[in-house]
Write a protein that holds these residues in place. Sequence first.
Motif, PDB file in Angstrom:
ATOM      1  N   TYR A 136       0.833  -1.203   0.000  1.00  0.00           N
ATOM      2  CA  TYR A 136       0.000   0.000   0.000  1.00  0.00           C
ATOM      3  C   TYR A 136       0.873   1.261   0.000  1.00  0.00           C
ATOM      4  O   TYR A 136       1.791   1.397   0.823  1.00  0.00           O
ATOM      5  CB  TYR A 136      -0.880  -0.041   1.238  1.00  0.00           C
ATOM      6  CG  TYR A 136      -2.017   0.935   1.288  1.00  0.00           C
ATOM      7  CD1 TYR A 136      -2.940   1.031   0.252  1.00  0.00           C
ATOM      8  CD2 TYR A 136      -2.197   1.752   2.399  1.00  0.00           C
ATOM      9  CE1 TYR A 136      -4.010   1.907   0.322  1.00  0.00           C
ATOM     10  CE2 TYR A 136      -3.263   2.639   2.481  1.00  0.00           C
ATOM     11  CZ  TYR A 136      -4.161   2.710   1.431  1.00  0.00           C
ATOM     12  OH  TYR A 136      -5.222   3.587   1.503  1.00  0.00           O
ATOM     13  N   TRP A 138       0.636   4.261   1.101  1.00  0.00           N
ATOM     14  CA  TRP A 138       0.773   5.015   2.342  1.00  0.00           C
ATOM     15  C   TRP A 138       1.867   4.453   3.230  1.00  0.00           C
ATOM     16  O   TRP A 138       2.564   5.184   3.929  1.00  0.00           O
ATOM     17  CB  TRP A 138      -0.555   5.041   3.089  1.00  0.00           C
ATOM     18  CG  TRP A 138      -0.520   5.921   4.312  1.00  0.00           C
ATOM     19  CD1 TRP A 138      -0.672   7.270   4.361  1.00  0.00           C
ATOM     20  CD2 TRP A 138      -0.299   5.496   5.658  1.00  0.00           C
ATOM     21  NE1 TRP A 138      -0.564   7.726   5.657  1.00  0.00           N
ATOM     22  CE2 TRP A 138      -0.339   6.653   6.475  1.00  0.00           C
ATOM     23  CE3 TRP A 138      -0.079   4.254   6.268  1.00  0.00           C
ATOM     24  CZ2 TRP A 138      -0.166   6.606   7.859  1.00  0.00           C
ATOM     25  CZ3 TRP A 138       0.096   4.205   7.647  1.00  0.00           C
ATOM     26  CH2 TRP A 138       0.044   5.380   8.416  1.00  0.00           C
ATOM     27  N   ALA A 163      -7.055   4.312   7.131  1.00  0.00           N
ATOM     28  CA  ALA A 163      -6.440   3.264   6.322  1.00  0.00           C
ATOM     29  C   ALA A 163      -7.139   1.923   6.537  1.00  0.00           C
ATOM     30  O   ALA A 163      -7.395   1.186   5.579  1.00  0.00           O
ATOM     31  CB  ALA A 163      -4.954   3.143   6.651  1.00  0.00           C
ATOM     32  N   ALA A 167      -9.277  -0.565   4.004  1.00  0.00           N
ATOM     33  CA  ALA A 167      -8.703  -1.882   3.717  1.00  0.00           C
ATOM     34  C   ALA A 167      -9.685  -3.026   3.895  1.00  0.00           C
ATOM     35  O   ALA A 167      -9.400  -4.144   3.516  1.00  0.00           O
ATOM     36  CB  ALA A 167      -7.489  -2.124   4.615  1.00  0.00           C
ATOM     37  N   ALA A 231      -6.232  -4.624  -0.885  1.00  0.00           N
ATOM     38  CA  ALA A 231      -5.619  -3.420  -1.427  1.00  0.00           C
ATOM     39  C   ALA A 231      -4.311  -3.078  -0.736  1.00  0.00           C
ATOM     40  O   ALA A 231      -3.600  -2.164  -1.165  1.00  0.00           O
ATOM     41  CB  ALA A 231      -6.580  -2.235  -1.297  1.00  0.00           C
ATOM     42  N   ILE A 232      -3.963  -3.789   0.332  1.00  0.00           N
ATOM     43  CA  ILE A 232      -2.723  -3.545   1.074  1.00  0.00           C
ATOM     44  C   ILE A 232      -1.589  -4.400   0.513  1.00  0.00           C
ATOM     45  O   ILE A 232      -0.514  -3.905   0.175  1.00  0.00           O
ATOM     46  CB  ILE A 232      -2.907  -3.840   2.573  1.00  0.00           C
ATOM     47  CG1 ILE A 232      -4.078  -3.029   3.139  1.00  0.00           C
ATOM     48  CG2 ILE A 232      -1.621  -3.555   3.338  1.00  0.00           C
ATOM     49  CD1 ILE A 232      -3.871  -1.543   3.124  1.00  0.00           C
ATOM     50  N   HIS A 258      -8.245  -6.848   2.932  1.00  0.00           N
ATOM     51  CA  HIS A 258      -7.060  -7.248   3.690  1.00  0.00           C
ATOM     52  C   HIS A 258      -7.415  -7.922   5.011  1.00  0.00           C
ATOM     53  O   HIS A 258      -6.673  -8.765   5.494  1.00  0.00           O
ATOM     54  CB  HIS A 258      -6.199  -6.005   3.947  1.00  0.00           C
ATOM     55  CG  HIS A 258      -4.855  -6.306   4.514  1.00  0.00           C
ATOM     56  ND1 HIS A 258      -3.918  -7.070   3.850  1.00  0.00           N
ATOM     57  CD2 HIS A 258      -4.275  -5.938   5.693  1.00  0.00           C
ATOM     58  CE1 HIS A 258      -2.810  -7.154   4.578  1.00  0.00           C
ATOM     59  NE2 HIS A 258      -3.016  -6.480   5.698  1.00  0.00           N
TER      60      HIS A 258
END
Length: 296
Positions: A136, A138, A163, A167, A231-232, A258
């Motif tokens: 990810y 970030w 976040a 996720a 998505a992580i 995630h």
Amino acid sequence: MIATPSAREEKHLQVDLGEVALHWTEAGEGPPVLLLHGLNDSHRTWREIWPRMPGRRILMLDLPGHGMSTRPDAPYTLDWNATQIARWIEQLDLNDLDVVGHSYGGGVAQWLLLKCRRRIRRLGLLSSGGLGREVYPWLRLASVPFLIEAFGQRWMGPIAGFAMARATTSDARAEIALLVSYLRQPGSARAFSRTVRDVIRWRGQTRNLFDRISEIAELPPMRLFWGERDAILPISQGTAIAAQLENCELIRLENCGHFVQWEEPEVFTSALQAFLDARNAPPVHLRTARPAEQLG
């Protein structure tokens, strides 16, 4: 140290290892299973899992600098974290231990094979770190030296809450609020920053299962579990690793992000128990040399 809890009761326990005091919750009786959470998470991430695993002694640990464990001025490298967990395992004299790690906890679980392989029976990796480079964006930003450590404490809760909400596909607002309260504790930003800097750089993850796999005489039976909408850490990493390890199956969970343990606890627990209960599960073996995608 508090005595082992009864079969269906969840108890809080803590032990001081000198460098850090580790907190965990424990429930049930039977073969031991250690559950390790990921970055900025806590033992609470397994709240829907342990009640679905009767007949086992479930230990849900807060990693150093997380949850209700202490936040010392320490290195927080992957090796340091794994060393503290291995010392904890030794102190509790856990044997034939099944270890399940989520995200960063999966990386710690892998590193435990270098520290106390003889005590580990099987290894389950859920959306695990240390299996590829992509991560990810970030978290790449968070790896900038001293940025989070110096200026991030006041923002730890809001940013992590945002976040984590992004996720997962489940509604976990109450749990995210609890996590935010943990992250407001002094020292959380320092622990997070140092942990991230050791395993992530601007180009992505820097640790990999294959880095030191040759140092482990025999790998245990292993299984991978992954949400297809993660998505992580993308599921493509699990696919690539499963292709490189003989006897290592990848369980794909549809419509999950995630935090599979929040989104589909019943499906995940069923798949995990099938792995832990399987008779004569074969150890994994490396099929070929380290894949080119993981080099560098």
